[in-house]
Scaffold this active site. Structure first.
Site, PDB file in Angstrom:
ATOM      1  N   GLU A 187       0.947  -1.331  -0.106  1.00 20.36           N
ATOM      2  CA  GLU A 187      -0.073  -0.047  -0.093  1.00 20.36           C
ATOM      3  C   GLU A 187       0.854   1.089  -0.003  1.00 20.36           C
ATOM      4  OE1 GLU A 187      -3.335   2.109   2.925  1.00 20.36           O
ATOM      5  OE2 GLU A 187      -1.924   0.559   3.678  1.00 20.36           O
ATOM      6  N   ASP A 222      -5.453   2.752  -1.649  1.00 20.26           N
ATOM      7  CA  ASP A 222      -6.239   3.574  -0.416  1.00 20.26           C
ATOM      8  C   ASP A 222      -6.805   5.080  -0.863  1.00 20.26           C
ATOM      9  OD1 ASP A 222      -7.355   5.333   1.886  1.00 20.26           O
ATOM     10  OD2 ASP A 222      -6.280   3.760   3.207  1.00 20.26           O
ATOM     11  N   HIS A 253      -5.175   8.038   1.165  1.00 17.67           N
ATOM     12  CA  HIS A 253      -3.898   8.499   0.657  1.00 17.67           C
ATOM     13  C   HIS A 253      -3.777   9.085  -0.637  1.00 17.67           C
ATOM     14  CE1 HIS A 253      -2.542   6.741   4.462  1.00 17.67           C
ATOM     15  NE2 HIS A 253      -2.698   5.664   4.116  1.00 17.67           N
ATOM     16  N   ARG A 290     -11.424  10.766   6.414  1.00 19.87           N
ATOM     17  CA  ARG A 290     -11.506   9.237   7.151  1.00 19.87           C
ATOM     18  C   ARG A 290     -12.907   9.224   7.782  1.00 19.87           C
ATOM     19  NH1 ARG A 290      -8.054   5.320   5.800  1.00 19.87           N
ATOM     20  NH2 ARG A 290      -5.861   6.041   6.428  1.00 19.87           N
ATOM     21  N   GLU A 308     -11.832   1.718   5.880  1.00 22.43           N
ATOM     22  CA  GLU A 308     -10.592   1.917   7.035  1.00 22.43           C
ATOM     23  C   GLU A 308     -10.847   3.053   7.798  1.00 22.43           C
ATOM     24  OE1 GLU A 308      -5.949   0.854   7.620  1.00 22.43           O
ATOM     25  OE2 GLU A 308      -6.512   2.522   6.290  1.00 22.43           O
TER      26      GLU A 308
END
Length: 287
Positions: free
Chosen positions: A149, A182, A185, A214, A243
């Protein structure tokens, strides 16, 4: 396509007792997948965890937690060796719980950043390729795939972009070493999220669908229609996992810079997120 959630949304560390409570909650919310953070090997009874997951008919993946003493390219050999031993333990744990994907920044400690010269970056990349080649062989023997990742610039200076992880994965050249992306990011680092997804292409084995802050996916400014279009274009049919983290767990809050709640509750974050993602990506969206 499977829709999942990482246990970090609610707890850290994840223990067997916590999983007993979380698995039925996750299933009732409409998820068909759960992701288990492996912060400390021993927090989970893997055999019992596998049974809990089977009992609730959930798919499962695991994620690595790379700390200061777990770093595959650290100058100190003892730290490199510890990082390799930890990832091998995570691979064993992934197999034991019935999972295939072990994902995360499987290269360096989260939070370790440094300014590297071109020669230093080439040296570190060469070392990382050798380390991942060894780990991929170990994973292949156990039916596990590593999903490497990229993280944002504030959490690592090693791999920030899809192009960087593609270079590493292609040099490793193993079906057991692939890519995880992700959106949290990517939203910081990539010029275009959809272009990054298309570049990863068939190497993409795991996807974290996270909002720019988030919070619940769909509540912020991630270009979700572009993301969905690119995933469809490459034929992605793997796990799509939310996440996030809770500010109530102080250790993880500091590590992930989580200073405030993002939704009315962590349950709301997960519930609203999975509803949105199913509507966006599923052929049978939740009403």
């Amino acid at each position: 396509m499977n829709f999942g959630v990482n246990a970090w949304v609610w707890v850290s560390p994840l223990t067997t007792a916590e999983l007993e409570t979380l698995a039925p909650k996750v299933k009732a919310m409409g998820f068909d997948w759960i992701e288990l953070p492996l912060e400390t090997i021993g927090d989970l009874d893997f055999a019992r965890a596998a049974q809990i997951i089977r009992d609730h008919e959930l798919g499962v993946s695991t994620c690595a937690a790379m700390g200061p003493d777990r770093d595959l390219i650290h100058p100190e050999s003892s730290i490199r060796d510890n990082g390799m031993a930890y990832i091998r333990q995570c691979i064993d744990g992934t197999q034991a719980v019935g999972g295939t994907n072990l994902v995360g920044p499987i290269y360096s400690a989260v939070g370790r950043t440094w300014q590297a010269t071109d020669d230093e970056r080439r040296r570190d990349t060469d070392l990382l390729v050798r380390q991942l080649t060894s780990l991929a062989a170990y994973a292949a023997d156990r039916g596990v795939v590593l999903g490497v990742e990229p993280l944002n610039r504030f959490e690592t200076s090693v791999i920030n972009l899809a192009t960087q992880v593609i270079e590493v994965v292609d040099r490793v050249g193993s079906p057991s070493c692939q890519i995880m992306l992700d959106t949290f990011h990517m939203n910081i680092e990539e010029k275009s999220l959809s272009s990054a997804i298309r570049a990863a292409g068939s190497r993409l084995v795991h996807f974290h669908a996270c909002e720019n802050d988030r919070g619940a996916p769909g509540s912020g400014h991630v270009p979700w229609q572009d993301v969905a279009g690119a995933l469809r274009e490459i034929g992605y049919d793997g796990p799509v996992v939310i996440e996030s983290f809770t500010n109530k767990v102080k250790s993880i809050a500091r590590a992930a810079a989580i200073w405030r709640p993002f939704e009315a509750s962590q349950d709301a974050l997960a519930q609203n997120g999975v509803r949105f993602l199913k509507g966006l990506l599923s052929s049978n969206p939740t009403p």
